[in-house]
Scaffold this active site. Sequence first.
Site, short mmCIF file in Angstrom:
data_model
loop_
_atom_site.label_atom_id
_atom_site.label_comp_id
_atom_site.label_asym_id
_atom_site.label_seq_id
_atom_site.Cartn_x
_atom_site.Cartn_y
_atom_site.Cartn_z
N SER A 1 8.80 -33.87 -7.80
CA SER A 1 9.56 -32.74 -8.30
C SER A 1 11.06 -33.02 -8.32
O SER A 1 11.49 -34.02 -8.87
CB SER A 1 9.20 -31.52 -7.47
OG SER A 1 9.43 -30.37 -8.23
N HIS B 1 1.27 -28.35 -9.53
CA HIS B 1 2.49 -29.03 -9.09
C HIS B 1 2.38 -29.41 -7.61
O HIS B 1 2.57 -28.55 -6.74
CB HIS B 1 3.65 -28.06 -9.33
CG HIS B 1 4.99 -28.65 -9.15
ND1 HIS B 1 5.51 -29.58 -10.02
CD2 HIS B 1 5.94 -28.44 -8.20
CE1 HIS B 1 6.73 -29.92 -9.61
NE2 HIS B 1 7.01 -29.24 -8.51
C1 GTR Z 1 11.65 -25.87 -9.43
C2 GTR Z 1 12.54 -26.51 -10.44
C3 GTR Z 1 11.95 -27.78 -10.91
C4 GTR Z 1 11.41 -28.63 -9.77
C5 GTR Z 1 10.87 -27.82 -8.60
C6 GTR Z 1 10.76 -28.56 -7.27
O1 GTR Z 1 12.06 -24.65 -9.03
O2 GTR Z 1 12.71 -25.62 -11.51
O3 GTR Z 1 12.88 -28.50 -11.70
O4 GTR Z 1 12.34 -29.55 -9.34
O5 GTR Z 1 11.63 -26.73 -8.33
O6 GTR Z 1 11.55 -29.43 -6.92
O7 GTR Z 1 9.86 -28.19 -6.53
#
Ligand code: GTR
Length: 421
Positions: A261, A402
């Site tokens: 991420s 995710h």
């Molecule tokens: C989210 C963000 C993403 C991603 C994520 C993370 O809120 O919008 O770009 O980086 O966080 O790091 O878990």
Amino acid sequence: MIRTVILLLFSVIITTASAQWEPNYDEAKVPQFKLPNPLKTFSGKKIRNVKNWEKKRRPELLDYFAENIYGKIPDKLKISGYDILEESENALGGKAIRKQVELTFEKNSRTLHFTILIYLPKSNEKVPVFLGYNFLGNHTVCEDANILISTAWVANNPSLGIVNHQLTEQSRGVRTDRWAIREMLAAGFGFATIYYGEIDPDKNDMTDGVQSLFYIDDQLQPADDEWGSIAAWAWGLSRALDYFEGDDDVDESKVVVFGHSRLGKTALWAGASDQRFAGVISNDSGCGGAALFKREFGETIWRINRSFPYWFCDNFKNFNHDEKKLIVDQHELIALIAPRPVYVASAEEDQWADPKGEFLAAYYAGPVYKLYGIEGIPEDVQPPVNKPILNTVAYHIRSGGHDVTAFDWKQYINWAQIYIQ
Ligand code: GTR
């Protein structure tokens, strides 16, 4: 009557405006765009060989990414000293060596410390290592009771016992499932991790991280073209690599940088800006990571700058709602890693990160790999779910959301055994 008309007009304006700012998840609504050619300089010259790529094109691309997206590092800052805080020859049930090493940096009467947790398989030779930041402290990556708990700032999370921005015993081992440490060790790899908040706390305050060591007088934030948090975190990974160069147990020429991420964005920038990293793994890195900006799918430049105004340099805000103005895109960030191995991974349900955009960026980095005689991703069609392409440029999209899973690590380890070990 007039009131009704005005009200109606208002609601039309508001609905149109909000539709414009809604994230797009519809492939049919992806704007028409032309990707910049990684093998053509900004002044229009074709790049036909490795020499010109390395001498002309690569440096101008790297500078552009630094000045306009991640931010430049104002100056060099070397490790002032390090302390082995703790060490064991018999960690993880006798299977591993464990070291906890604190690095110290000093400048302008300010000090920064961060601690690297290292597990190494027992070996008579130096070993390759996966290096990756963790989100919640070193003690969360494994149940090991000997892992020291960071005292750095962390976002509150009462369900994990994180109150008053401090980590506690309660969160020990809570992220074990994100790190296949035993599998890495069994495959002959070491594992090193750092809590990213020790380099720059993940909040909109530019006075509490490594950037502040460079401030002059009453400066409170970096210049418009200087480092945001992602570049600061990438800087920390490079300093860990500096440390490995002097550690006789680690093969510093075989360090693969990994991140998930926001830390996947960081891993890509670290690999692009520091050619000593032997390989890079981007797990669900999305916008500002592997995903192509110009698709404007899921998270966009404006949106990420609005939610996290401190991740990138201030110049990056010039591209809010104007991705056309960018004369680069993220396939070129990946191309900056060539000819070294790079693995881009997506998750099917992680549409916010634009899996297709992540895939296409990996695909379109191909021409630069080809210049080196290396095969990238063979065709521009995403492979089926859970069917990895394990080339030097590797890609998979797995089922699920995710996250970092056992499936992801299984592929990374297999791939690294082929291309790194
Ligand atoms: C989210 C963000 C993403 C991603 C994520 C993370 O809120 O919008 O770009 O980086 O966080 O790091 O878990």
